[in-house]
Design a protein around this motif. Structure first.
Motif, PDB file in Angstrom:
ATOM      1  N   ALA A  83       0.816  -1.217   0.000  1.00  0.00           N
ATOM      2  CA  ALA A  83       0.000   0.000   0.000  1.00  0.00           C
ATOM      3  C   ALA A  83       0.849   1.265   0.000  1.00  0.00           C
ATOM      4  O   ALA A  83       0.470   2.267   0.592  1.00  0.00           O
ATOM      5  N   SER A  84       2.006   1.216  -0.661  1.00  0.00           N
ATOM      6  CA  SER A  84       2.870   2.396  -0.675  1.00  0.00           C
ATOM      7  C   SER A  84       3.046   2.970  -2.080  1.00  0.00           C
ATOM      8  O   SER A  84       3.032   4.187  -2.253  1.00  0.00           O
ATOM      9  N   LEU A  85       3.177   2.127  -3.071  1.00  0.00           N
ATOM     10  CA  LEU A  85       3.313   2.614  -4.441  1.00  0.00           C
ATOM     11  C   LEU A  85       2.026   3.265  -4.951  1.00  0.00           C
ATOM     12  O   LEU A  85       2.035   3.936  -5.979  1.00  0.00           O
ATOM     13  N   ILE A  86       0.939   3.105  -4.214  1.00  0.00           N
ATOM     14  CA  ILE A  86      -0.346   3.694  -4.616  1.00  0.00           C
ATOM     15  C   ILE A  86      -0.296   5.219  -4.694  1.00  0.00           C
ATOM     16  O   ILE A  86      -1.139   5.819  -5.342  1.00  0.00           O
ATOM     17  N   HIS A  87       0.692   5.826  -4.046  1.00  0.00           N
ATOM     18  CA  HIS A  87       0.775   7.289  -4.051  1.00  0.00           C
ATOM     19  C   HIS A  87       1.648   7.832  -5.175  1.00  0.00           C
ATOM     20  O   HIS A  87       1.813   9.037  -5.306  1.00  0.00           O
ATOM     21  N   CYS A 108      -8.919   1.350 -12.004  1.00  0.00           N
ATOM     22  CA  CYS A 108      -8.196   1.737 -13.214  1.00  0.00           C
ATOM     23  C   CYS A 108      -8.193   3.255 -13.366  1.00  0.00           C
ATOM     24  O   CYS A 108      -8.429   3.778 -14.451  1.00  0.00           O
ATOM     25  N   ASP A 109      -7.923   3.948 -12.242  1.00  0.00           N
ATOM     26  CA  ASP A 109      -7.950   5.402 -12.298  1.00  0.00           C
ATOM     27  C   ASP A 109      -7.023   6.000 -11.241  1.00  0.00           C
ATOM     28  O   ASP A 109      -6.423   5.281 -10.447  1.00  0.00           O
ATOM     29  N   GLU A 110      -6.906   7.310 -11.293  1.00  0.00           N
ATOM     30  CA  GLU A 110      -6.172   8.056 -10.282  1.00  0.00           C
ATOM     31  C   GLU A 110      -7.167   8.989  -9.609  1.00  0.00           C
ATOM     32  O   GLU A 110      -7.941   9.667 -10.289  1.00  0.00           O
ATOM     33  N   PHE A 116      -4.146   8.820  -5.095  1.00  0.00           N
ATOM     34  CA  PHE A 116      -4.066   7.363  -5.189  1.00  0.00           C
ATOM     35  C   PHE A 116      -4.057   6.945  -6.651  1.00  0.00           C
ATOM     36  O   PHE A 116      -4.835   7.445  -7.448  1.00  0.00           O
ATOM     37  N   THR A 117      -3.186   5.991  -6.970  1.00  0.00           N
ATOM     38  CA  THR A 117      -3.184   5.341  -8.273  1.00  0.00           C
ATOM     39  C   THR A 117      -3.756   3.947  -8.069  1.00  0.00           C
ATOM     40  O   THR A 117      -3.170   3.138  -7.357  1.00  0.00           O
ATOM     41  N   ASN A 118      -4.928   3.721  -8.651  1.00  0.00           N
ATOM     42  CA  ASN A 118      -5.591   2.422  -8.539  1.00  0.00           C
ATOM     43  C   ASN A 118      -5.252   1.587  -9.765  1.00  0.00           C
ATOM     44  O   ASN A 118      -5.232   2.094 -10.887  1.00  0.00           O
TER      45      ASN A 118
END
Length: 191
Positions: A100-104, A135-137, A145-147
């Motif tokens: 849950a860190s690369l999501i930013h 599939c969005d930011e 967040f990058t989903n």
């Protein structure tokens, strides 16, 4: 990082006691006692603490100076303050844990961030990462967040030497948020 620097204690309290054993059980059995794990975006230090207490060596990094201070107390060792893109070391890791860190990281910067971390992973090493499923930011509560779904994860890995070994979707491990879905992936370094 302003959010995490300003709300470090609140974030720490909300994550430190979350039970992550179901994720550890898919990752740690593939490692050997004493292996060196890079905890990339260690946050509260929860995962680093677990790894250390189970016989692994850990190098923890986080971009938030304030969270790093709290994590250092929790794990009893230093936490390097750096971003994924700026991280540099002479160490070679057996595994990388990016829970849950690369999501930013914005999607356009994600391939380079993953590739930078990947260069410090041994051939055959494991790289765990997780993203909110989508599939969005989005921006929510002062954070970006990058989903990702599986297709976007494949795109994010194009600059790396990683291949997907396994993906699976889970509910959020935090109480009251079980309906939020997460894409989990175990990647393997091929070259």
């Amino acid at each position: 990082m302003n959010y995490y620097n300003e709300k470090a204690r609140e974030f720490f309290q909300g994550t430190i006691n979350v039970d992550m054993r179901s994720l550890y059980s898919k990752f740690l059995p593939q490692l050997r006692h004493g292996d060196l794990i890079l905890d990339a975006g260690c946050g509260s230090g929860r995962d680093s603490k677990y790894f250390l207490s189970n016989g692994f060596r850990v190098h923890a990094i986080d971009a938030s100076k304030e969270l790093a201070k709290l994590a250092e107390i929790e794990i009893g060792q230093s936490v390097e303050v750096t971003t994924f893109a700026e991280f540099s070391t002479d160490k070679e890791f057996d595994a990388i844990w990016a829970c849950a860190s690369l999501i930013h990281v914005p999607f356009e910067l994600l391939p380079d961030s993953i590739s930078n971390l990947d260069q410090y992973l041994k051939i055959g090493g494991l790289f765990y990462c997780s993203f909110k499923f989508g599939c969005d930011e989005v921006e929510r509560g002062g954070r970006s967040f990058t989903n990702l779904n599986e297709e976007l994860l494949d795109q994010a890995l194009l600059n790396s030497s990683l291949r997907v070994s396994k993906t699976w979707v889970t509910g959020d491990a935090r109480k009251g948020r079980e309906e939020e879905k997460w894409l989990n992936a175990i990647l393997v370094k091929e070259r």
